[in-house]
Design an enzyme around this catalytic site. Structure first.
Site, PDB file in Angstrom:
ATOM      1  N   ASN A 117      -0.495 -19.910   4.097  1.00 48.73           N
ATOM      2  CA  ASN A 117      -1.377 -20.909   3.478  1.00 48.73           C
ATOM      3  C   ASN A 117      -0.914 -22.345   3.729  1.00 48.73           C
ATOM      4  O   ASN A 117      -1.277 -23.250   3.002  1.00 48.73           O
ATOM      5  CB  ASN A 117      -1.532 -20.625   1.970  1.00 48.73           C
ATOM      6  N   ARG A 256       6.515 -27.660  -5.676  1.00 48.36           N
ATOM      7  CA  ARG A 256       6.742 -26.972  -6.947  1.00 48.36           C
ATOM      8  C   ARG A 256       6.923 -28.010  -8.038  1.00 48.36           C
ATOM      9  O   ARG A 256       7.644 -28.998  -7.852  1.00 48.36           O
ATOM     10  CB  ARG A 256       7.993 -26.079  -6.882  1.00 48.36           C
ATOM     11  N   GLN A 285       3.577 -22.348 -15.440  1.00 46.81           N
ATOM     12  CA  GLN A 285       2.214 -21.961 -15.062  1.00 46.81           C
ATOM     13  C   GLN A 285       1.817 -20.669 -15.752  1.00 46.81           C
ATOM     14  O   GLN A 285       2.606 -19.715 -15.681  1.00 46.81           O
ATOM     15  CB  GLN A 285       2.139 -21.809 -13.535  1.00 46.81           C
ATOM     16  N   HIS A 309      -3.012 -24.825  -9.950  1.00 48.82           N
ATOM     17  CA  HIS A 309      -2.335 -24.401  -8.710  1.00 48.82           C
ATOM     18  C   HIS A 309      -3.318 -23.612  -7.826  1.00 48.82           C
ATOM     19  O   HIS A 309      -3.502 -22.418  -8.017  1.00 48.82           O
ATOM     20  CB  HIS A 309      -1.133 -23.529  -9.092  1.00 48.82           C
TER      21      HIS A 309
HETATM   22  P1  NAI Z   1       9.350 -24.097   5.158  1.00 49.37           P
HETATM   23  O1  NAI Z   1      10.443 -23.152   4.865  1.00 49.37           O
HETATM   24  O2  NAI Z   1       8.621 -23.992   6.458  1.00 49.37           O
HETATM   25  O3  NAI Z   1       9.883 -25.593   5.045  1.00 49.37           O
HETATM   26  C1  NAI Z   1      10.652 -26.051   3.976  1.00 49.37           C
HETATM   27  C2  NAI Z   1      11.530 -27.175   4.476  1.00 49.37           C
HETATM   28  O4  NAI Z   1      12.168 -27.784   3.354  1.00 49.37           O
HETATM   29  C3  NAI Z   1      12.631 -26.690   5.422  1.00 49.37           C
HETATM   30  O5  NAI Z   1      12.592 -27.437   6.622  1.00 49.37           O
HETATM   31  C4  NAI Z   1      13.910 -26.956   4.630  1.00 49.37           C
HETATM   32  O6  NAI Z   1      15.005 -27.293   5.447  1.00 49.37           O
HETATM   33  C5  NAI Z   1      13.486 -28.118   3.756  1.00 49.37           C
HETATM   34  N1  NAI Z   1      14.345 -28.321   2.597  1.00 49.37           N
HETATM   35  C6  NAI Z   1      14.933 -27.404   1.795  1.00 49.37           C
HETATM   36  N2  NAI Z   1      15.684 -28.007   0.862  1.00 49.37           N
HETATM   37  C7  NAI Z   1      15.565 -29.336   1.063  1.00 49.37           C
HETATM   38  C8  NAI Z   1      16.103 -30.476   0.422  1.00 49.37           C
HETATM   39  N3  NAI Z   1      16.965 -30.370  -0.612  1.00 49.37           N
HETATM   40  N4  NAI Z   1      15.763 -31.702   0.892  1.00 49.37           N
HETATM   41  C9  NAI Z   1      14.944 -31.825   1.954  1.00 49.37           C
HETATM   42  N5  NAI Z   1      14.406 -30.777   2.622  1.00 49.37           N
HETATM   43  C10 NAI Z   1      14.710 -29.541   2.166  1.00 49.37           C
HETATM   44  O7  NAI Z   1       8.333 -23.955   3.938  1.00 49.37           O
HETATM   45  P2  NAI Z   1       6.798 -24.367   3.881  1.00 49.37           P
HETATM   46  O8  NAI Z   1       5.951 -23.258   4.376  1.00 49.37           O
HETATM   47  O9  NAI Z   1       6.636 -25.715   4.473  1.00 49.37           O
HETATM   48  O10 NAI Z   1       6.585 -24.429   2.298  1.00 49.37           O
HETATM   49  C11 NAI Z   1       7.337 -25.328   1.509  1.00 49.37           C
HETATM   50  C12 NAI Z   1       7.080 -25.082   0.034  1.00 49.37           C
HETATM   51  O11 NAI Z   1       5.736 -25.435  -0.293  1.00 49.37           O
HETATM   52  C13 NAI Z   1       7.181 -23.615  -0.405  1.00 49.37           C
HETATM   53  O12 NAI Z   1       8.510 -23.210  -0.604  1.00 49.37           O
HETATM   54  C14 NAI Z   1       6.398 -23.631  -1.684  1.00 49.37           C
HETATM   55  O13 NAI Z   1       7.237 -24.001  -2.752  1.00 49.37           O
HETATM   56  C15 NAI Z   1       5.355 -24.732  -1.452  1.00 49.37           C
HETATM   57  N6  NAI Z   1       4.008 -24.152  -1.275  1.00 49.37           N
HETATM   58  C16 NAI Z   1       3.037 -24.491  -2.174  1.00 49.37           C
HETATM   59  C17 NAI Z   1       1.791 -23.911  -2.097  1.00 49.37           C
HETATM   60  C18 NAI Z   1       0.695 -24.305  -3.045  1.00 49.37           C
HETATM   61  O14 NAI Z   1      -0.302 -23.588  -3.165  1.00 49.37           O
HETATM   62  N7  NAI Z   1       0.802 -25.416  -3.719  1.00 49.37           N
HETATM   63  C19 NAI Z   1       1.471 -22.882  -1.094  1.00 49.37           C
HETATM   64  C20 NAI Z   1       2.530 -22.700  -0.110  1.00 49.37           C
HETATM   65  C21 NAI Z   1       3.766 -23.279  -0.249  1.00 49.37           C
END
Ligand code: NAI
Length: 358
Positions: A117, A256, A285, A309
């Site tokens: 997503n 989040r 939530q 959400h």
């Molecule tokens: P991803 O794993 O592709 O990218 C996450 C990035 O955040 C990585 O490059 C990682 O190195 C970086 N990261 C981790 N800790 C960090 C920090 N302390 N400071 C800076 N960068 C940091 O994940 P993706 O697919 O981009 O998703 C990210 C988040 O988005 C998910 O974990 C989820 O919490 C949220 N999400 C929300 C949705 C919604 O419906 N609102 C749906 C899908 C994801």
């Protein structure tokens, strides 16, 4: 084998719209398939407290399916009661509602449907930036009220063009947001992540990495949060970090809710340190009726772009994550290897660095 799924109630909408696959009513489209394979499939939305279906069935379930949209919080304590649990599958992206360190210790695998997503969320984040910067919500509310006072909304409306925009986290979603922002001609696109984007990808969106989160927020007109929630990001956007933001910056968080301090954000908006805050994720939530983020406002009475959400649960996204959940479960049942990109915790260790550098 018992498969337990904690999903949200779709009620009338889910009966009328069968593509609402992530609901209790439509069961991720997996009930007939699991029944034909002879498995017990418990689907519930009841997730809080010792009398909930979640706590009742977790004790002997082998597979747990959860969704970030109505998170069943699998704590270390609950995991200790879950004697048969082998695998947790997140129908979507973001597995912070599972105690991942406890999953490592208990050798319980945690997988999510990576990428399912991310475009849905990136679109929502760009929309949220536009609606804050252009002061859309108060303008629309004025129209519904029957009023017409252009100056009242134009006094706090700007263009996206020419702004410095930064993302905290530049993974799948963060990068897609930058790709989508490029045609708006921002002054600069910045990112903070402990991973560097490969040089060709960096030059494709003309973005620049900055060394610390403080440096990022102090330069940006708009900040967007796109890192997972883990011990290194919980409460990261607090009073201290907010005071380092440019006065009057906009903040968009579709990652989040608990990455931001609830009270600190509401106060920063009320005093105008933030001009706007938007997103779809909440620290609890469903959010309680009196959650300050529902009604918080900037000094001009606008600046709130909060929604429930749902950015990652469009009907397009539901088709992708329902199908991805089924593939993960099928691999598990058939003893086939899982796609590596979906594995958060493998057999006793983290398989990704997205949830902190372990
Ligand atoms: P991803 O794993 O592709 O990218 C996450 C990035 O955040 C990585 O490059 C990682 O190195 C970086 N990261 C981790 N800790 C960090 C920090 N302390 N400071 C800076 N960068 C940091 O994940 P993706 O697919 O981009 O998703 C990210 C988040 O988005 C998910 O974990 C989820 O919490 C949220 N999400 C929300 C949705 C919604 O419906 N609102 C749906 C899908 C994801």
């Amino acid at each position: 084998m018992k498969v337990l799924a904690v999903l949200y109630n779709g009620f009338k909408a889910a009966i009328e719209e069968p593509r609402l696959l992530g609901t209790v009513e439509n069961k991720l489209g997996m009930d007939k398939w699991l029944a034909a394979r002879g498995h017990e499939f418990i689907v519930t939305s009841s997730k809080e407290g010792p009398n909930s279906d979640f706590e009742k069935h977790i004790v002997d379930a082998e597979v747990l399916i959860t969704t970030p949209f109505h998170p069943g919080y699998l704590t270390r304590e609950l995991m200790e009661k879950a004697q048969n649990l082998k695998i947790c599958i997140t129908a979507g992206v973001g597995s912070d509602h599972i105690d991942l360190n406890a999953a490592v210790d208990h050798k319980i695998q945690v997988l999510e449907v990576s990428g399912s997503n991310v475009t849905s969320v990136a679109e929502h984040a760009v929309m949220s930036m536009l609606l804050l910067v252009r002061n859309f919500v108060p303008a629309h509310e004025m129209i519904e009220r029957g009023d017409w006072q252009v100056s009242e909304v134009a006094r706090n409306a700007f263009d996206l063009e020419g702004k410095v925009i930064g993302t905290i986290g530049a993974g799948r979603i963060g990068y897609r947001i930058m790709q989508r922002l490029l045609p708006f001609n921002p002054k600069e696109l910045l990112y903070y992540d402990y991973h560097e984007i490969p040089p060709e990808a960096e030059s494709a969106v003309n973005c620049k990495r900055v060394g610390t989160v403080e440096e990022l927020v102090s330069q940006c007109d708009i900040v967007t949060v796109n890192c997972p929630l883990h011990e290194g990001t919980r409460g990261m956007i607090n009073d201290r970090l907010l005071s380092a933001f440019k006065p009057g910056a906009w903040l968009v968080n579709t990652a989040r809710g608990a990455i931001c301090d609830e009270q600190a954000v509401a106060k920063a908006l009320a005093r105008g340190q933030l001009r706007g805050y938007a997103g779809d994720v909440w620290n609890v939530q469903p959010a309680p009726k009196d959650h300050p983020w529902r009604t918080m406002k900037n000094p001009l009475g606008g600046g709130n772009g909060m929604v429930p959400h749902y950015s990652g649960t469009t009907l397009d996204a539901q088709a992708r994550y329902a199908s991805g959940t089924k593939t993960i479960l099928e691999n598990y049942l058939d003893g086939k290897p899982q796609a590596h990109q979906n594995i958060i915790v493998g057999a006793g260790k983290y398989e990704t660095t997205s949830y902190g550098l372990h």
